[in-house]
Design a protein around this motif. Structure first.
Motif, mmCIF file in Angstrom:
data_model
loop_
_atom_site.group_PDB
_atom_site.id
_atom_site.type_symbol
_atom_site.label_atom_id
_atom_site.label_comp_id
_atom_site.label_asym_id
_atom_site.label_seq_id
_atom_site.Cartn_x
_atom_site.Cartn_y
_atom_site.Cartn_z
ATOM 1 N N UNK A 19 51.099 -52.093 42.350
ATOM 2 C CA UNK A 19 49.639 -52.385 42.431
ATOM 3 C C UNK A 19 49.176 -51.551 41.558
ATOM 4 N N UNK A 20 47.990 -52.162 41.415
ATOM 5 C CA UNK A 20 47.175 -51.563 40.317
ATOM 6 C C UNK A 20 45.643 -51.189 40.649
ATOM 7 N N UNK A 21 44.933 -50.052 40.688
ATOM 8 C CA UNK A 21 43.610 -49.693 40.841
ATOM 9 C C UNK A 21 43.093 -48.603 40.101
ATOM 10 N N UNK A 22 41.875 -48.414 40.041
ATOM 11 C CA UNK A 22 41.234 -47.350 39.369
ATOM 12 C C UNK A 22 41.691 -45.894 39.987
ATOM 13 N N UNK A 23 42.348 -45.120 39.289
ATOM 14 C CA UNK A 23 42.393 -43.727 39.671
ATOM 15 C C UNK A 23 44.077 -43.835 40.235
ATOM 16 N N UNK A 24 44.695 -44.699 40.324
ATOM 17 C CA UNK A 24 46.218 -44.689 40.566
ATOM 18 C C UNK A 24 46.844 -43.573 40.127
ATOM 19 N N UNK A 25 46.620 -43.195 38.813
ATOM 20 C CA UNK A 25 47.349 -42.186 38.383
ATOM 21 C C UNK A 25 46.723 -40.481 38.568
ATOM 22 N N UNK A 26 45.478 -40.555 39.026
ATOM 23 C CA UNK A 26 44.909 -39.581 39.652
ATOM 24 C C UNK A 26 45.410 -39.090 40.831
ATOM 25 N N UNK A 27 45.482 -39.836 41.633
ATOM 26 C CA UNK A 27 45.926 -39.630 43.193
ATOM 27 C C UNK A 27 47.437 -39.944 43.335
ATOM 28 N N UNK A 28 48.239 -40.437 42.310
ATOM 29 C CA UNK A 28 49.590 -40.451 42.756
ATOM 30 C C UNK A 28 50.475 -40.123 41.409
ATOM 31 N N UNK A 29 51.445 -39.386 41.752
ATOM 32 C CA UNK A 29 52.425 -39.068 40.693
ATOM 33 C C UNK A 29 53.244 -40.200 40.183
ATOM 34 N N UNK A 30 53.674 -40.355 39.119
ATOM 35 C CA UNK A 30 54.520 -41.348 38.487
ATOM 36 C C UNK A 30 55.585 -41.841 39.528
ATOM 37 N N UNK A 31 56.374 -40.755 39.819
ATOM 38 C CA UNK A 31 57.627 -40.866 40.905
ATOM 39 C C UNK A 31 57.109 -41.424 42.173
ATOM 40 N N UNK A 32 56.081 -40.885 42.632
ATOM 41 C CA UNK A 32 55.477 -41.465 44.164
ATOM 42 C C UNK A 32 54.947 -43.044 43.891
ATOM 43 N N UNK A 33 54.685 -43.209 42.747
ATOM 44 C CA UNK A 33 54.252 -44.536 42.666
ATOM 45 C C UNK A 33 55.489 -45.685 42.514
ATOM 46 N N UNK A 34 56.332 -45.294 42.012
ATOM 47 C CA UNK A 34 57.732 -45.889 42.019
ATOM 48 C C UNK A 34 58.356 -46.224 43.203
ATOM 49 N N UNK A 35 58.086 -44.950 44.004
ATOM 50 C CA UNK A 35 58.840 -45.127 45.440
ATOM 51 C C UNK A 35 58.069 -45.861 46.306
ATOM 52 N N UNK A 67 63.553 -53.276 60.366
ATOM 53 C CA UNK A 67 63.198 -51.980 59.767
ATOM 54 C C UNK A 67 64.607 -51.255 59.274
ATOM 55 N N UNK A 68 65.531 -51.591 59.541
ATOM 56 C CA UNK A 68 66.971 -51.240 58.879
ATOM 57 C C UNK A 68 66.985 -52.049 57.440
ATOM 58 N N UNK A 69 66.806 -53.175 57.560
ATOM 59 C CA UNK A 69 66.704 -53.889 56.176
ATOM 60 C C UNK A 69 65.686 -53.500 55.101
ATOM 61 N N UNK A 70 64.561 -53.163 55.658
ATOM 62 C CA UNK A 70 63.436 -52.928 54.843
ATOM 63 C C UNK A 70 63.634 -51.625 54.006
ATOM 64 N N UNK A 71 64.262 -50.797 54.980
ATOM 65 C CA UNK A 71 64.659 -49.230 54.526
ATOM 66 C C UNK A 71 65.670 -49.255 53.532
ATOM 67 N N UNK A 72 66.731 -50.199 53.657
ATOM 68 C CA UNK A 72 67.794 -50.275 52.861
ATOM 69 C C UNK A 72 67.477 -51.007 51.459
ATOM 70 N N UNK A 73 66.467 -51.877 51.634
ATOM 71 C CA UNK A 73 65.955 -52.571 50.251
ATOM 72 C C UNK A 73 65.065 -51.650 49.424
ATOM 73 N N UNK A 74 64.299 -50.903 50.034
ATOM 74 C CA UNK A 74 63.588 -49.802 49.371
ATOM 75 C C UNK A 74 64.523 -48.842 48.749
ATOM 76 N N UNK A 75 65.502 -48.501 49.436
ATOM 77 C CA UNK A 75 66.479 -47.303 48.923
ATOM 78 C C UNK A 75 67.235 -47.787 47.644
ATOM 79 N N UNK A 76 67.595 -49.201 47.807
ATOM 80 C CA UNK A 76 68.481 -49.878 46.404
ATOM 81 C C UNK A 76 67.501 -50.394 45.400
ATOM 82 N N UNK A 77 66.167 -50.323 45.769
ATOM 83 C CA UNK A 77 65.237 -51.018 44.507
ATOM 84 C C UNK A 77 65.209 -49.944 43.431
ATOM 85 N N UNK A 78 65.747 -50.391 42.257
ATOM 86 C CA UNK A 78 65.692 -49.310 41.159
ATOM 87 C C UNK A 78 64.701 -49.614 40.124
ATOM 88 N N UNK A 79 63.768 -50.748 40.335
ATOM 89 C CA UNK A 79 62.878 -51.122 39.458
ATOM 90 C C UNK A 79 61.921 -49.883 39.091
#
Length: 441
Positions: free
Chosen positions: A135-151, A118-130
């Motif tokens: 993922x891609x699906x119909x309605x993704x922009x309706x149900x999630x803000x861009x910043x939330x999609x990135x995180x 868990x510590x490794x996964x959290x560290x990797x997620x926090x350091x991910x700058x991409x």
């Protein structure tokens, strides 16, 4: 002891609980979703303590109970209580999120290693700058803000890079709860309804939410391991229970050679025009999960659209309702009476009820095929309303079971102090009571 005497002994044992407290079975103030029961907030969950005490009452009178069946396993309340007692288990559900929850609950419980990962996964997620969306699906922009999609994408990639599937499952389940918190759908209903712009602006950080939910889930898994160990039903970080989970429609054809000795379940019943929308509740979380990590995922087309799971569940299709009614009406006088009342108000609405009861009857037939002779069944039921007319599901269920040769043992009624149901219901009064129907095959 003959079966009638055993029935009486079970009845007396259950009644003894409420001799001093008439409201005993409401479990008001006595219900806590601890250890494995706290891993996922799921619609209309059963009360663990209540199911546990009912299981104990049956075990005291029937010493031959080895495997428990739940044909509507949901998030696995019955599974958790069965595991705490070292009992084997067979669970069935059409919803992949329910299957994932049950797979996580059934272990293994490598708690020290899980914390490291868990510590490794959290560290990797926090350091991910991409900024790439994973993922891609119909309605993704309706149900999630861009910043939330990135995180969420950063978390998704971090989980995918974890080599152990058992750990990834824990992380996916934690991510599913995170998605429910950070999506743009209102939390006051299980159906997908967009939040106000003001509420969307208040969306918290997905990575921060994931960290909180993951740490809490690890605490719950540690607590689960401690309970299993205390109950002497843990062997090398794994429950001694043989757990089988099937992703299937409980009303459809299900292959299994297993025989079960006790059924403890609660079929979906909702407190609205239709049953609770488990599928819509699960749709967005499932969009952010690698479904290949759910081992028992076998049903095709479940995520074709946001309502696919619900349309493939009990009562999901209203086609052929007249034919279905002719098949089933002889088995339940209560159903016929209810249909006539609803027909007088809104004839179209009887199709929903008939389709639901028809599918439920098929599920009952399947469930009975998994049970040995004289096995007890404990059904937790609620009487929903259609066209503001109460549907007597407890009476209908009893009649359907009796039409298949089952024996009535007892019925308890309980107030619902805090069952997790959609609470803003403009169509009908919110359900406040449940029945516990105890039958014997």
């Amino acid at each position: 002891m003959n079966e009638q005497n055993r029935d009486r002994a079970l009845l007396n044992r259950i009644n003894a609980y409420s001799l001093e407290d008439e409201a005993y079975w409401s479990f008001r103030g006595r219900s806590k979703r601890q250890h494995c029961h706290g891993l996922l907030q799921y619609p209309a969950m059963m009360i663990p303590e209540m199911q546990g005490e009912l299981i104990d009452a049956v075990l005291a009178e029937d010493r031959n109970v080895r495997r428990v069946l739940d044909p509507f396993v949901g998030s696995g309340t019955t599974l958790g209580e069965a595991m705490c007692r070292g009992l084997d288990f067979l669970g069935i559900d059409i919803n992949p999120l329910a299957i994932l929850a049950c797979e996580v609950k059934s272990g293994p419980l490598y708690t020290a290693k899980l914390q490291e990962k868990a510590d490794l996964v959290l560290d990797a997620a926090k350091k991910d700058s991409s900024a790439e969306i994973a993922v891609h699906f119909d309605g993704i922009d309706k149900w999630f803000t861009k910043s939330t999609q990135v995180e969420l994408s950063a978390i998704y990639r971090a989980i995918k890079n974890e080599p152990s599937k058992w750990a990834r499952k824990v992380f996916w389940l934690s991510l599913s709860s995170t998605v429910r918190t950070v999506c743009n759908s209102r939390s006051s209903t299980y159906k997908l309804h967009i939040k106000t712009e003001e509420k969307i602006k208040q969306t918290p950080s997905a990575i921060e939410e994931f960290e909180k939910k993951l740490n809490k889930n690890i605490e719950n898994i540690v607590a689960q391991k401690e309970i299993l160990d205390k109950n002497q039903v843990l062997k090398r970080a794994t429950s001694v229970s043989d757990v089988v989970i099937k992703n299937a429609d409980s009303a459809g054809k299900i292959r299994s050679s297993l025989k079960c000795d006790l059924l403890v379940s609660s079929p979906p019943y909702g407190d609205n025009q239709t049953t609770v929308t488990y599928g819509q509740f699960s749709y967005l979380p499932l969009m952010w999960i690698d479904l290949s990590d759910i081992e028992n995922m076998t049903q095709a087309g479940l995520l074709a659209h946001k309502s696919a799971i619900d349309s493939m569940s009990l009562g999901g299709s209203k086609k052929g309702s007249n034919t279905k009614y002719q098949e089933i009406k002889e088995r339940s006088r209560s159903l016929v009476s209810c249909v006539e009342k609803i027909k007088a108000v809104n004839p179209e609405n009887i199709k929903k009820l008939i389709s639901f009861i028809y599918d439920l009857d098929n599920a009952i037939c399947n469930s009975l095929s998994f049970l040995r002779e004289n096995a007890y069944m404990v059904w937790t039921l609620g009487n929903r309303r259609i066209s503001d007319i109460e549907v007597p599901l407890d009476s209908i269920m009893r009649e359907l079971l009796e039409s298949r040769g089952c024996h009535f043992v007892h019925k308890l009624e309980r107030d619902i102090p805090s069952k997790r149901m959609a609470n803003r219901n403009q169509i009908a009064a919110t359900m406040v009571k449940e029945s516990i129907l105890i039958m014997r095959k």
